[in-house]
Write a protein that holds these residues in place. Sequence first.
Motif, PDB file in Angstrom:
ATOM      1  N   VAL A 157      -6.890  11.224   3.649  1.00 55.77           N
ATOM      2  CA  VAL A 157      -6.962   9.836   4.118  1.00 55.77           C
ATOM      3  C   VAL A 157      -7.928   9.738   5.294  1.00 55.77           C
ATOM      4  CG1 VAL A 157      -5.645   7.927   5.132  1.00 55.77           C
ATOM      5  CG2 VAL A 157      -4.636   9.309   3.310  1.00 55.77           C
ATOM      6  N   SER A 172       0.840  -1.201   0.000  1.00 61.19           N
ATOM      7  CA  SER A 172       0.000   0.000   0.000  1.00 61.19           C
ATOM      8  C   SER A 172       0.875   1.252   0.000  1.00 61.19           C
ATOM      9  CB  SER A 172      -0.926  -0.002   1.222  1.00 61.19           C
ATOM     10  OG  SER A 172      -1.890  -1.036   1.125  1.00 61.19           O
ATOM     11  N   ALA A 214      -6.944   5.992  -1.237  1.00 59.46           N
ATOM     12  CA  ALA A 214      -6.463   5.398   0.015  1.00 59.46           C
ATOM     13  C   ALA A 214      -7.566   4.589   0.689  1.00 59.46           C
ATOM     14  CB  ALA A 214      -5.971   6.494   0.957  1.00 59.46           C
ATOM     15  N   ALA A 215      -8.802   5.072   0.577  1.00 57.10           N
ATOM     16  CA  ALA A 215      -9.930   4.380   1.201  1.00 57.10           C
ATOM     17  C   ALA A 215     -10.110   2.974   0.656  1.00 57.10           C
ATOM     18  CB  ALA A 215     -11.204   5.191   1.007  1.00 57.10           C
ATOM     19  N   THR A 216      -9.694   2.746  -0.594  1.00 66.34           N
ATOM     20  CA  THR A 216      -9.846   1.408  -1.186  1.00 66.34           C
ATOM     21  C   THR A 216      -8.863   0.411  -0.585  1.00 66.34           C
ATOM     22  OG1 THR A 216      -8.265   1.816  -2.999  1.00 66.34           O
ATOM     23  CG2 THR A 216     -10.552   2.489  -3.357  1.00 66.34           C
ATOM     24  N   HIS A 217      -7.893   0.899   0.184  1.00 67.80           N
ATOM     25  CA  HIS A 217      -6.919   0.012   0.815  1.00 67.80           C
ATOM     26  C   HIS A 217      -7.333  -0.393   2.226  1.00 67.80           C
ATOM     27  CE1 HIS A 217      -3.503   0.197  -2.145  1.00 67.80           C
ATOM     28  NE2 HIS A 217      -4.268   1.187  -2.582  1.00 67.80           N
ATOM     29  N   ARG A 230      -4.926   2.018   4.604  1.00 66.03           N
ATOM     30  CA  ARG A 230      -5.017   3.321   3.939  1.00 66.03           C
ATOM     31  C   ARG A 230      -3.969   4.309   4.443  1.00 66.03           C
ATOM     32  NH1 ARG A 230      -8.991   3.130   7.753  1.00 66.03           N
ATOM     33  NH2 ARG A 230      -9.326   4.989   9.070  1.00 66.03           N
TER      34      ARG A 230
END
Length: 201
Positions: free
Chosen positions: A54, A3, A137-140, A144
């Motif tokens: 984030v 990430s 970042a939210a998709t991680h 994130r």
Amino acid sequence: MLSALAGMAFGLSLIVAVGAQNIFVLRQGLRREHVGLVAGICAVSDLVLISAGVGGLGTMIQSAPLVVEIARWAGAVVVLVYGGMAGYRAVKGQRVVMGRHSMTNRTVGAAVATTLTLTWLNPHVYLDTVVLVGGLAATHGDDRWWFGLGACLASTAWFVALGYGARYLAPLLEKPGAWRVLDSVVALTMVVVAASLILTA
């Protein structure tokens, strides 16, 4: 770790572009004026904005179209003013003495004020570092913040390299004519950026 690497790659893809902030850092690096301070302000500003994105601020900004609209027009005005100054320098010409012991034309206060203005009144900063970085970042998920850390590291590395690496271009820019060309490019770029902001639906 993956990430963080993804954040670095995405951060570089956004920040490595011709814009008012990058051009100002480059110019300060070429003149060797307050380089560390300018690069540091840019890096810390990105750290704050990326952290906010984030943390979820990007979603809040998207839900407030009036704020986005005000920022867009304010940014266009700032960019046009900066472009006008560059155009004036291109027409007038200037004598630039580069080197560690050169006379400086910009005070610390002026350098700080210009850096903060070109950073915080630029709507692209909020779109890129807050909305886009925050959204991706939210998709991680739980990773994130690692993504955000990667983006922050990319930003810091870029501004330091741009500011301190610019001095190696100094031999190419020792003549006033070269600076006229550079300032002409800066002025044209700023007009294009301002037009893109004004014409944005």
